[in-house]
Design an enzyme around this catalytic site. Structure first.
Site, PDB file in Angstrom:
ATOM      1  N   HIS A  77     -28.942   5.963  25.593  1.00  0.00           N
ATOM      2  CA  HIS A  77     -29.363   4.716  26.242  1.00  0.00           C
ATOM      3  C   HIS A  77     -28.168   3.871  26.671  1.00  0.00           C
ATOM      4  O   HIS A  77     -28.010   3.585  27.848  1.00  0.00           O
ATOM      5  CB  HIS A  77     -30.299   3.943  25.293  1.00  0.00           C
ATOM      6  N   HIS A  84     -25.315  -5.879  25.830  1.00  0.00           N
ATOM      7  CA  HIS A  84     -25.876  -4.526  25.915  1.00  0.00           C
ATOM      8  C   HIS A  84     -25.665  -4.019  27.334  1.00  0.00           C
ATOM      9  O   HIS A  84     -25.976  -4.727  28.298  1.00  0.00           O
ATOM     10  CB  HIS A  84     -27.363  -4.522  25.576  1.00  0.00           C
ATOM     11  N   GLU A  88     -34.482  -7.256  25.509  1.00  0.00           N
ATOM     12  CA  GLU A  88     -33.750  -6.884  24.295  1.00  0.00           C
ATOM     13  C   GLU A  88     -33.447  -8.103  23.435  1.00  0.00           C
ATOM     14  O   GLU A  88     -32.535  -8.075  22.608  1.00  0.00           O
ATOM     15  CB  GLU A  88     -32.444  -6.146  24.640  1.00  0.00           C
ATOM     16  N   HIS A 138     -24.996  -0.042  29.890  1.00  0.00           N
ATOM     17  CA  HIS A 138     -25.213   1.404  29.982  1.00  0.00           C
ATOM     18  C   HIS A 138     -23.948   2.099  30.503  1.00  0.00           C
ATOM     19  O   HIS A 138     -23.927   2.580  31.648  1.00  0.00           O
ATOM     20  CB  HIS A 138     -26.381   1.706  30.946  1.00  0.00           C
TER      21      HIS A 138
HETATM   22  O1  2HA Z   1     -32.390  -5.008  30.465  1.00  0.00           O
HETATM   23  O2  2HA Z   1     -31.216  -2.402  29.584  1.00  0.00           O
HETATM   24  O3  2HA Z   1     -32.521  -1.859  27.370  1.00  0.00           O
HETATM   25  C1  2HA Z   1     -32.912  -3.738  30.538  1.00  0.00           C
HETATM   26  C2  2HA Z   1     -32.343  -2.855  29.489  1.00  0.00           C
HETATM   27  C3  2HA Z   1     -33.200  -2.579  28.340  1.00  0.00           C
HETATM   28 ZN    ZN Z   2     -30.747  -0.837  28.206  1.00  0.00          ZN
END
Ligand code: 2HA
Ligand code: ZN
Length: 275
Positions: A216, A140, A117, A142
């Site tokens: 995502h 980033h 990313e 999840h």
């Molecule tokens: O690092 O989360 O979006 C792996 C991810 C890609």
């Molecule tokens: Zn991701």
């Protein structure tokens, strides 16, 4: 044991230790399955000498003039948050953006390739420098409950300000509004790692500290990586409360508009990005 750059730079070590601490929290929360999630911290202020490249330049296929010559600690691609928490310099790397802003080189410690990313992280870092922001970190991850909400079309309605998901989250507990006062921006689904996702993220992050990547995860910015993590944590806590309340069958009541306006007024909360 091989010598790490961290033994020469004490302040840099404390910044990277913070990234490791956050990576551990992300794993514990179940937001970082396998190699899921990534982070970047601008560490230029902590590196006092020119660090020579240990790799040849890798083209970024974009030019980012405002971060030319700057150094970033970046999670490695295919590396796990839970491993970064234990050994940050084996599961992340320090890169320098070349002077033309079009490529990066590795400068420490090992041949660890940066996250998939990277376009999102560096395009946003470039924007932060361009605007004179004091923010240094991008994250980033999840977060389970926020991603769950993003599977409901109703939650993705972005035609009002605050948008539906922000209003829903703010109305769960007063602290959500107090500590995530700009809410949650919405980035419609794009392929992970793509420049399109990076561009859409950049457009939204101009107005928000945290944006949803539909179905995502989220992308967040902050003064440091703990600040970015805290904002995601606050929003995800509200998403969790919403889903737990929803289990009883009906739509949770939520705080009234007046109660929320009172919080905004009493805490004198910003309504637009000012950093
Ligand atoms: O690092 O989360 O979006 C792996 C991810 C890609
Ligand atoms: Zn991701």
């Amino acid at each position: 044991m091989e010598k790490s750059i961290l033994s020469d730079y004490r302040e840099l070590k404390s910044i990277i230790d913070q990234a490791a601490e956050v990576a551990g929290y992300i794993w514990q929360k179940g937001w970082g399955e396998r190699n899921g999630g990534n982070l970047t911290v601008d560490v230029t202020d902590y590196i006092s000498t020119y660090l020579p490249a240990i790799s040849s330049p890798v083209s970024m296929e974009l030019t980012l003039p405002h971060i030319a010559g700057r150094y970033f600690y970046v999670k490695g691609t295919q590396k796990r948050m839970r491993d970064l928490a234990r050994v940050p310099m084996d599961n992340g790397c320090i890169i320098r953006i070349t002077d033309d802003g079009a490529a990066y080189v590795l400068v420490a410690d090992k041949q660890v390739k940066p996250t998939s990313e990277l376009p999102s992280h560096l395009m946003v870092q470039d924007y932060l420098r361009q605007t004179g922001s004091t923010y240094k970190a991008t994250l980033h991850t999840h977060p389970i409950e926020i991603v769950a909400l993003s599977h409901h079309r109703r939650m993705l309605d972005d035609t009002t300000r605050p948008n539906v998901i922000t209003r829903t989250l703010w109305s769960m507990i007063p602290e959500t509004l107090a500590f995530a006062p700009l809410g949650l921006g919405i980035v419609p689904y794009e392929v992970p790692g793509s420049v399109e996702l990076a561009q859409a993220t950049l457009n939204k992050i101009k107005d928000y500290d945290v944006v949803l990547w539909e179905k995502h995860g989220v992308f967040a910015v902050g003064q440091d990586i703990m600040d970015a993590f805290d904002q995601v944590d606050v929003l995800n806590k509200a998403a969790r409360i919403y889903l737990d309340a929803r289990i009883l069958g009906s739509e949770p009541e939520g705080m009234t508009d007046k109660a929320m306006k009172d919080v905004q007024r009493i805490f004198n909360l910003p309504t637009v990005r000012n950093n």
